[in-house]
Design a protein around this motif. Structure first.
Motif, short mmCIF file in Angstrom:
data_model
loop_
_atom_site.label_atom_id
_atom_site.label_comp_id
_atom_site.label_asym_id
_atom_site.label_seq_id
_atom_site.Cartn_x
_atom_site.Cartn_y
_atom_site.Cartn_z
N THR A 1 -8.04 -3.19 112.66
CA THR A 1 -8.65 -3.19 111.74
C THR A 1 -7.97 -2.10 110.85
OG1 THR A 1 -10.65 -4.16 112.71
CG2 THR A 1 -10.57 -2.72 110.60
N LEU A 2 -7.81 -2.32 109.53
CA LEU A 2 -7.27 -1.25 108.68
C LEU A 2 -8.62 -0.63 108.03
CD1 LEU A 2 -4.92 -3.37 109.01
CD2 LEU A 2 -4.04 -2.54 106.97
N ASP A 3 -8.99 0.58 108.66
CA ASP A 3 -10.14 0.88 108.46
C ASP A 3 -10.15 2.29 107.54
OD1 ASP A 3 -9.10 2.43 110.37
OD2 ASP A 3 -10.86 2.86 111.55
N GLN A 4 -8.92 2.69 107.39
CA GLN A 4 -8.59 3.90 106.41
C GLN A 4 -8.13 3.58 105.11
OE1 GLN A 4 -9.36 7.05 107.95
NE2 GLN A 4 -10.33 5.53 109.78
N LYS A 5 -8.39 4.08 103.94
CA LYS A 5 -7.88 4.13 102.73
C LYS A 5 -7.66 5.27 102.09
CE LYS A 5 -9.42 1.70 98.19
NZ LYS A 5 -10.61 1.36 97.55
N ILE A 6 -6.26 5.26 101.88
CA ILE A 6 -5.78 6.45 101.23
C ILE A 6 -6.72 6.91 100.03
CG2 ILE A 6 -3.68 7.64 100.30
CD1 ILE A 6 -1.77 5.83 101.98
N PRO A 7 -6.98 8.17 99.65
CA PRO A 7 -7.54 8.45 98.56
C PRO A 7 -6.91 8.70 97.22
CG PRO A 7 -7.55 10.29 100.06
CD PRO A 7 -6.96 9.23 100.77
N PRO A 8 -7.67 8.85 96.20
CA PRO A 8 -6.73 8.72 94.88
C PRO A 8 -6.49 10.35 94.86
CG PRO A 8 -9.09 8.77 94.28
CD PRO A 8 -8.98 8.32 95.78
N ILE A 9 -5.26 10.80 94.04
CA ILE A 9 -4.65 12.08 93.54
C ILE A 9 -5.15 12.46 92.43
CG2 ILE A 9 -2.93 13.26 93.11
CD1 ILE A 9 -1.09 11.10 94.91
N ALA A 10 -5.92 13.62 92.47
CA ALA A 10 -6.52 14.59 91.40
C ALA A 10 -5.41 14.76 90.31
CB ALA A 10 -7.19 15.68 91.72
N GLU A 11 -5.69 14.71 89.05
CA GLU A 11 -4.97 14.95 87.83
C GLU A 11 -4.68 16.40 87.85
OE1 GLU A 11 -3.18 13.12 85.50
OE2 GLU A 11 -4.04 11.18 86.43
N PRO A 12 -3.62 16.86 87.53
CA PRO A 12 -3.36 18.42 87.56
C PRO A 12 -4.01 19.06 86.32
CG PRO A 12 -1.44 17.16 86.54
CD PRO A 12 -2.29 16.12 87.17
N GLU A 13 -4.66 20.21 86.40
CA GLU A 13 -5.15 21.04 85.29
C GLU A 13 -4.27 21.83 84.53
OE1 GLU A 13 -8.39 23.26 87.08
OE2 GLU A 13 -9.25 21.38 87.84
N ASP A 14 -4.48 22.04 83.18
CA ASP A 14 -3.67 22.76 82.35
C ASP A 14 -3.90 24.27 82.59
OD1 ASP A 14 -2.83 20.54 81.20
OD2 ASP A 14 -3.98 20.77 79.24
N THR A 15 -2.79 25.11 82.41
CA THR A 15 -2.94 26.59 82.59
C THR A 15 -2.49 27.15 81.25
OG1 THR A 15 -0.84 26.83 83.34
CG2 THR A 15 -2.73 26.48 85.05
N LYS A 16 -2.31 28.39 81.20
CA LYS A 16 -1.78 29.05 79.76
C LYS A 16 -0.46 28.48 79.53
CE LYS A 16 -0.21 33.42 77.99
NZ LYS A 16 -0.11 35.00 78.31
N TYR A 17 0.54 28.45 80.73
CA TYR A 17 1.84 28.04 80.57
C TYR A 17 2.15 26.66 80.70
CZ TYR A 17 2.70 33.18 80.40
OH TYR A 17 2.98 34.37 80.13
N VAL A 18 1.62 26.17 81.60
CA VAL A 18 1.69 24.49 81.97
C VAL A 18 0.62 23.77 81.66
CG1 VAL A 18 2.29 23.06 83.87
CG2 VAL A 18 2.85 25.43 84.04
N LYS A 19 1.27 22.66 80.53
CA LYS A 19 0.48 21.77 80.01
C LYS A 19 0.90 20.39 80.49
CE LYS A 19 -1.29 24.99 77.44
NZ LYS A 19 -2.84 25.67 77.68
N HIS A 20 -0.27 19.17 80.43
CA HIS A 20 0.32 17.95 80.89
C HIS A 20 -0.25 16.87 79.75
CE1 HIS A 20 -0.87 20.70 84.12
NE2 HIS A 20 0.15 20.16 84.80
#
Length: 585
Positions: free
Chosen positions: A175-194
């Motif tokens: 039984t394939l009883d495990q499901k890979i969870p979603p990946i969280a979106e990265p958060e912005d910082t002072k220098y790094v934006k998305h």
């Protein structure tokens, strides 16, 4: 190009002398009547609807790591078998095909006797109704970078122990009883934006909303110099993760140092964090050029990035990046917005992409720094000449066949043949759907077949090369050939812009194509190309022109190396009235 680990040459040479490999001998064995069966199911708590996708059965000798993380090109690999599935309903028993194709052993009844661990994973596909009229089923990237063993939403089972005796595989239920969870979106910082934008071009092609994006690194002083506009440093490559090479704090003092098998270096994880912190200090220091650096995000249903060009199977990614995404970034973050002020760089996949966009959009980009690029001349498609060779897997003579190598270390020790690498991908996905290296090259360079999937450059089982497909590749994606063909038309637009770096012991033999491209460039006239081609002595894949540091260090310094190179040369490509001062504060 993605990396595999290294073994000795001895096993490869033994296989080569035998006319045909062990894999070939397995294919001649008729399926055993004693082979048991694998019954599979998945619960309704994970999905209520019917699913399409690929079932992958993995068999390993140990579970120090899960079998889904043990499949690789070399002899340390686990065993795997794959089967396509359509309309699999929750709770419905599914019988795995015990005659399914396997890697590295082709058939179940040829497996060795002993105790093993079995794990099953389901790689979920989606249905796309494309503008060209084709309906295709493909695994859309879900933020993990097209990694079948980590893709959110995929199902898998806990490994269970089995005993195989004299070619007899037991009857088991999983039984394939495990499901890979979603990946969280990265958060912005002072220098790094998305950012992420909907692409009209790609949405129209794929018949559904499609997005491209970027991780953005702002220069020191960007917020305190609101009137300044900046050049755009565009790093190409497969980057599903955040701007991880930029760290505002020292290495974690509680982190346990880890050994890097690839580089034979203790505590490489600490080194990586230290390099990221050093880059932050360099980036914000008084002497580093002020530019906006970005890592483009353009995953497709075939790979973790599109190879940044338009193609029949993937759609107009080149135009979407060049005419939709980059202008959007420049407008939002105050880029200069002119071709000379955009420069591209990257290694491996990113190396090919950097040269490709400079070649295909000669006026839209101002310089390309190309490290260890995927094959830029298809006369050396790794160790295959797709125009002259008849078979990709073997060098054939009247009395024997020798396997073509696929991967080596810096001393030339071979641990995988090209056939091994292609067979592994074939287990992971048919019709170019493995999400791996050889499949994405076909998804990028090939015309489509009658079903709408990429045409094979060679038969995946036999290695026989399709010359019609090769001819299509040549005219559309053989970068060295295209530059030579179009030099009279675009030579002035390419002058001063092309800079290529490669180790002369590249693990995938990519230096061979660079030699051919260098020969072509050295013969250019009116104008002469006025760029650079350089090689690292015994340097492996991802060498980028750094003669002072080992590959484990230099591969972490792309930004600081190539941004400075561009700034030192920008006056050669910028118009006379260009602003080359305000952004150098």
């Amino acid at each position: 190009m993605k990396k595999s680990n290294l073994l000795s040459t001895a096993a490869f040479l033994f296989v080569s002398v035998c006319c045909t490999s062990f894999l070939c001998s397995c294919s001649d064995t008729a399926p055993s009547e004693n082979v048991g069966g694998i019954e599979l199911s998945f619960p309704t708590e994970h999905y209520q609807e019917a699913l399409d996708g690929r079932v992958i059965v993995l068999i390993s000798k140990n579970i120090e790591t899960e079998p889904r993380f043990q499949l690789r090109d070399d002899s340390k690999t686990c065993q795997a078998f794959g089967m396509d599935v359509n309309d699999w309903n929750p709770g419905e028993p599914l019988q795995f095909d015990m005659e399914a194709f396997g890697y590295p052993i082709k058939s179940f009844d040829s497996l060795p006797s002993g105790e093993f661990y079995v794990q099953v994973l389901f790689h979920k596909y989606e249905t796309f109704k494309r503008a060209d009229g084709h309906v295709v089923k493909l695994p859309m990237d879900r933020g993990e970078g097209q990694q079948w063993n980590r893709a959110p939403g995929n199902l898998y089972a806990t490994p269970q122990k089995v005993t195989i005796t004299n070619g007899q595989f037991p009857a088991i239920s999983i039984t394939l009883d495990q499901k890979i969870p979603p990946i969280a979106e990265p958060e912005d910082t002072k220098y790094v934006k998305h950012i992420k934008i909907k692409s009209k071009l790609l949405s129209d092609f794929w018949g559904r909303d499609m997005y491209v994006g970027a991780h953005i690194l702002l220069p020191e002083g960007w917020d305190t110099h609101p009137d300044v506009k900046y050049p755009l440093a565009i790093m190409h490559g497969h980057f599903p993760s955040d701007f991880g090479g930029f760290r505002t704090t020292p290495p974690d003092p509680n982190m346990e140092p880890e050994y890097s098998e690839r580089f034979d270096v203790e505590g490489y994880n600490v080194i990586v964090q230290q390099e990221a912190y050093d880059f932050y200090k360099t980036w914000t220091g008084p002497d580093f050029p002020r530019v906006i650096a970005i890592k483009i995000q353009h995953p497709t249903p075939y790979y973790d990035d599109s190879y940044a060009v338009n193609s029949e199977a993937q759609g107009p990614y080149g135009d979407a990046i060049t005419y939709e995404l980059i202008p959007h970034i420049e407008q939002q973050f105050r880029g200069i917005g002119e071709g000379w002020s955009r420069f591209v760089y990257g290694g491996s996949t990113g190396g090919w992409e950097s040269l490709a966009v400079q070649v295909k959009y000669p006026k839209e980009y101002g310089m390309a720094f190309v490290a260890c690029p995927d094959p830029i001349d298809f006369r050396a498609y790794c160790l295959v000449n797709i125009y002259e060779d008849e078979n990709a897997y073997y060098q054939e003579g009247p009395f024997r066949k020798t396997l073509v190598p696929g991967h080596r270390d810096y001393l030339g020790n071979v641990d995988a043949s090209l056939k091994d690498m292609n067979y592994r991908e074939l287990v992971l996905g048919t019709k170019g759907r493995s999400g791996q290296q050889w499949d994405i090259w076909e998804a990028t360079y090939s015309p489509i077949d009658e079903e709408g999937y990429p045409k094979r450059i060679w038969d995946r089982l036999t290695g026989k090369i399709d010359k019609e497909v090769a001819s299509y590749w040549k005219e559309n994606y053989d970068l060295a050939y295209i530059m030579k063909r179009d030099w009279e038309k675009h030579g002035k637009d390419w002058e001063h812009k092309i800079h290529i770096y490669c180790g002369d012991m590249d693990n995938y033999y990519l230096n061979n194509a660079v030699y051919l491209a260098e020969d072509m460039l050295s013969e250019t006239t009116a104008p002469y190309y006025n760029g650079e081609v350089d090689y690292g002595d015994r340097a492996e894949h991802c060498w980028n022109g750094d003669h002072e540091n080992g590959n484990h260090i230099s591969r972490l310094r792309y930004h600081r190396m190539f941004i400075k190179k561009y700034v030192d040369k920008v006056d050669k490509v910028a118009p006379k009235d260009a602003d080359l001062k305000s952004w150098r504060y």
